[in-house]
Design a protein around this motif. Structure first.
Motif, mmCIF file in Angstrom:
data_model
loop_
_atom_site.group_PDB
_atom_site.id
_atom_site.type_symbol
_atom_site.label_atom_id
_atom_site.label_comp_id
_atom_site.label_asym_id
_atom_site.label_seq_id
_atom_site.Cartn_x
_atom_site.Cartn_y
_atom_site.Cartn_z
ATOM 1 N N GLY A 4 0.817 -1.209 0.000
ATOM 2 C CA GLY A 4 0.000 0.000 0.000
ATOM 3 C C GLY A 4 0.841 1.243 0.000
ATOM 4 O O GLY A 4 2.018 1.212 -0.297
ATOM 5 N N GLN A 5 0.216 2.369 0.389
ATOM 6 C CA GLN A 5 0.908 3.643 0.438
ATOM 7 C C GLN A 5 0.911 4.171 1.853
ATOM 8 O O GLN A 5 0.005 3.905 2.634
ATOM 9 C CB GLN A 5 0.216 4.657 -0.465
ATOM 10 N N MET A 6 1.906 4.930 2.170
ATOM 11 C CA MET A 6 2.047 5.534 3.488
ATOM 12 C C MET A 6 2.531 6.955 3.288
ATOM 13 O O MET A 6 2.954 7.309 2.205
ATOM 14 C CB MET A 6 3.095 4.778 4.299
ATOM 15 N N THR A 41 8.898 2.776 27.593
ATOM 16 C CA THR A 41 8.587 1.497 26.950
ATOM 17 C C THR A 41 7.545 1.680 25.854
ATOM 18 O O THR A 41 6.422 1.187 25.953
ATOM 19 C CB THR A 41 8.117 0.466 28.003
ATOM 20 N N THR A 42 7.935 2.368 24.816
ATOM 21 C CA THR A 42 7.019 2.690 23.727
ATOM 22 C C THR A 42 7.762 2.669 22.398
ATOM 23 O O THR A 42 8.986 2.629 22.365
ATOM 24 C CB THR A 42 6.381 4.077 23.967
ATOM 25 N N ALA A 43 7.015 2.701 21.330
ATOM 26 C CA ALA A 43 7.598 2.920 20.009
ATOM 27 C C ALA A 43 7.398 4.398 19.675
ATOM 28 O O ALA A 43 6.460 5.033 20.155
ATOM 29 C CB ALA A 43 6.924 2.047 18.963
ATOM 30 N N VAL A 44 8.285 4.920 18.852
ATOM 31 C CA VAL A 44 8.199 6.313 18.419
ATOM 32 C C VAL A 44 8.278 6.321 16.903
ATOM 33 O O VAL A 44 9.109 5.624 16.320
ATOM 34 C CB VAL A 44 9.363 7.161 18.999
ATOM 35 N N VAL A 45 7.404 7.098 16.271
ATOM 36 C CA VAL A 45 7.486 7.252 14.819
ATOM 37 C C VAL A 45 7.633 8.733 14.493
ATOM 38 O O VAL A 45 6.895 9.563 14.997
ATOM 39 C CB VAL A 45 6.287 6.616 14.074
ATOM 40 N N PHE A 46 8.648 9.047 13.711
ATOM 41 C CA PHE A 46 8.835 10.385 13.174
ATOM 42 C C PHE A 46 8.178 10.372 11.801
ATOM 43 O O PHE A 46 8.575 9.593 10.934
ATOM 44 C CB PHE A 46 10.312 10.726 13.032
ATOM 45 N N ILE A 47 7.174 11.216 11.613
ATOM 46 C CA ILE A 47 6.377 11.216 10.388
ATOM 47 C C ILE A 47 6.653 12.477 9.575
ATOM 48 O O ILE A 47 6.616 13.583 10.111
ATOM 49 C CB ILE A 47 4.870 11.146 10.720
ATOM 50 N N HIS A 48 6.885 12.274 8.301
ATOM 51 C CA HIS A 48 7.047 13.388 7.366
ATOM 52 C C HIS A 48 5.996 13.227 6.274
ATOM 53 O O HIS A 48 5.984 12.225 5.568
ATOM 54 C CB HIS A 48 8.441 13.381 6.739
ATOM 55 N N VAL A 49 5.113 14.196 6.158
ATOM 56 C CA VAL A 49 4.069 14.169 5.131
ATOM 57 C C VAL A 49 4.505 15.106 4.009
ATOM 58 O O VAL A 49 4.799 16.271 4.241
ATOM 59 C CB VAL A 49 2.701 14.599 5.707
ATOM 60 N N GLU A 50 4.552 14.570 2.802
ATOM 61 C CA GLU A 50 5.032 15.329 1.652
ATOM 62 C C GLU A 50 3.894 16.021 0.908
ATOM 63 O O GLU A 50 2.730 15.633 1.024
ATOM 64 C CB GLU A 50 5.782 14.411 0.690
ATOM 65 N N LEU A 51 4.255 17.018 0.122
ATOM 66 C CA LEU A 51 3.292 17.757 -0.692
ATOM 67 C C LEU A 51 2.500 16.811 -1.594
ATOM 68 O O LEU A 51 1.282 16.929 -1.730
ATOM 69 C CB LEU A 51 4.017 18.820 -1.523
ATOM 70 N N GLU A 52 3.171 15.834 -2.198
ATOM 71 C CA GLU A 52 2.522 14.884 -3.094
ATOM 72 C C GLU A 52 1.454 14.052 -2.379
ATOM 73 O O GLU A 52 0.535 13.534 -3.004
ATOM 74 C CB GLU A 52 3.561 13.948 -3.723
ATOM 75 N N ASP A 53 1.585 13.893 -1.062
ATOM 76 C CA ASP A 53 0.631 13.109 -0.285
ATOM 77 C C ASP A 53 -0.751 13.756 -0.247
ATOM 78 O O ASP A 53 -1.753 13.072 -0.019
ATOM 79 C CB ASP A 53 1.134 12.911 1.144
ATOM 80 N N GLU A 54 -0.813 15.064 -0.464
ATOM 81 C CA GLU A 54 -2.092 15.756 -0.401
ATOM 82 C C GLU A 54 -3.056 15.262 -1.482
ATOM 83 O O GLU A 54 -4.263 15.387 -1.326
ATOM 84 C CB GLU A 54 -1.882 17.270 -0.485
ATOM 85 N N GLU A 55 -2.528 14.678 -2.544
ATOM 86 C CA GLU A 55 -3.362 14.169 -3.630
ATOM 87 C C GLU A 55 -3.930 12.788 -3.339
ATOM 88 O O GLU A 55 -4.815 12.315 -4.040
ATOM 89 C CB GLU A 55 -2.551 14.099 -4.922
ATOM 90 N N LYS A 56 -3.424 12.118 -2.323
ATOM 91 C CA LYS A 56 -3.832 10.741 -2.048
ATOM 92 C C LYS A 56 -4.145 10.503 -0.569
ATOM 93 O O LYS A 56 -3.783 9.482 -0.012
ATOM 94 C CB LYS A 56 -2.759 9.782 -2.543
ATOM 95 N N LYS A 57 -4.846 11.421 0.028
ATOM 96 C CA LYS A 57 -5.108 11.406 1.464
ATOM 97 C C LYS A 57 -5.641 10.078 1.973
ATOM 98 O O LYS A 57 -5.128 9.527 2.949
ATOM 99 C CB LYS A 57 -6.083 12.525 1.823
ATOM 100 N N ASN A 58 -6.676 9.545 1.354
ATOM 101 C CA ASN A 58 -7.291 8.319 1.863
ATOM 102 C C ASN A 58 -6.312 7.155 1.891
ATOM 103 O O ASN A 58 -6.380 6.303 2.768
ATOM 104 C CB ASN A 58 -8.523 7.953 1.031
ATOM 105 N N LYS A 59 -5.406 7.110 0.931
ATOM 106 C CA LYS A 59 -4.464 6.003 0.851
ATOM 107 C C LYS A 59 -3.340 6.105 1.870
ATOM 108 O O LYS A 59 -2.736 5.104 2.216
ATOM 109 C CB LYS A 59 -3.883 5.910 -0.559
ATOM 110 N N ILE A 60 -3.040 7.298 2.332
ATOM 111 C CA ILE A 60 -1.904 7.434 3.239
ATOM 112 C C ILE A 60 -2.299 7.396 4.710
ATOM 113 O O ILE A 60 -1.445 7.566 5.577
ATOM 114 C CB ILE A 60 -1.077 8.704 2.943
ATOM 115 N N ILE A 61 -3.544 7.139 4.998
ATOM 116 C CA ILE A 61 -3.977 6.998 6.392
ATOM 117 C C ILE A 61 -4.144 5.531 6.767
ATOM 118 O O ILE A 61 -3.688 5.096 7.815
ATOM 119 C CB ILE A 61 -5.281 7.783 6.639
ATOM 120 N N LYS A 62 -4.767 4.760 5.909
ATOM 121 C CA LYS A 62 -5.093 3.361 6.217
ATOM 122 C C LYS A 62 -3.846 2.505 6.446
ATOM 123 O O LYS A 62 -3.759 1.760 7.422
ATOM 124 C CB LYS A 62 -5.930 2.780 5.086
#
Length: 150
Positions: A4-6, A41-62
């Motif tokens: 999928g996409q992230m 005692t946790t996981a950490v995620v550093f998230i970077h959302v790119e400009l191109e992601d704005e075109e595929k919002k539904n796919k980058i959440i699931k």
């Protein structure tokens, strides 16, 4: 293996702890916050959302939800911290879009019974992180359309 996409970039860490303290406000339209927290005692995620992601919002959440849940099982953690980190690419989405994506990922993870923390959006934060030594404790990937994930 999941497919999928992230959001285009992310870094995942299996940590003993993650401590942060808001340092300075970077967006004028966010509320004034002074927050300091140490989460153990946790996981950490550093998230970077790119400009191109704005075109595929539904796919980058699931798919991040599925993949973060998979990662938590692999490192035997019940919680995760979502931290916006707009320094993994020169392509950056609008702050409003990035904030919305992180909020929606948080909501979906919580609906699956995962404990989720977020660092204040729109702030630089001082932080300290103790990452475990195992190979899977440090995971970085760039994802492209329909690429296999993990």
């Amino acid at each position: 293996m999941l497919t999928g996409q992230m959001p285009q970039h992310f870094l995942l860490f299996d940590t003993e702890y993650f401590w942060f303290d808001t340092f300075s406000k970077t967006l004028e339209n966010v509320e004034d916050i002074k927050e300091e927290e140490k989460i153990e005692t946790t996981a950490v995620v550093f998230i970077h959302v790119e400009l191109e992601d704005e075109e595929k919002k539904n796919k980058i959440i699931k798919n991040p939800v599925k993949n973060f849940k998979w990662y938590l099982n692999k490192v035997n953690k019940e919680g995760i911290i979502l931290h916006s980190f707009a320094h993994l690419s020169s392509s950056t989405s609008s702050p409003e879009f990035a904030s919305q994506i992180i909020s929606e990922i948080k909501e979906k993870l919580e609906n699956k019974g995962i404990e989720v923390h977020t660092t204040p959006f729109g702030y630089f934060s001082e932080f300290s992180i103790h990452v475990r030594g195992e190979s899977l404790a440090k995971f970085s990937k760039r994802f492209k359309k329909h690429q296999d994930i993990l």
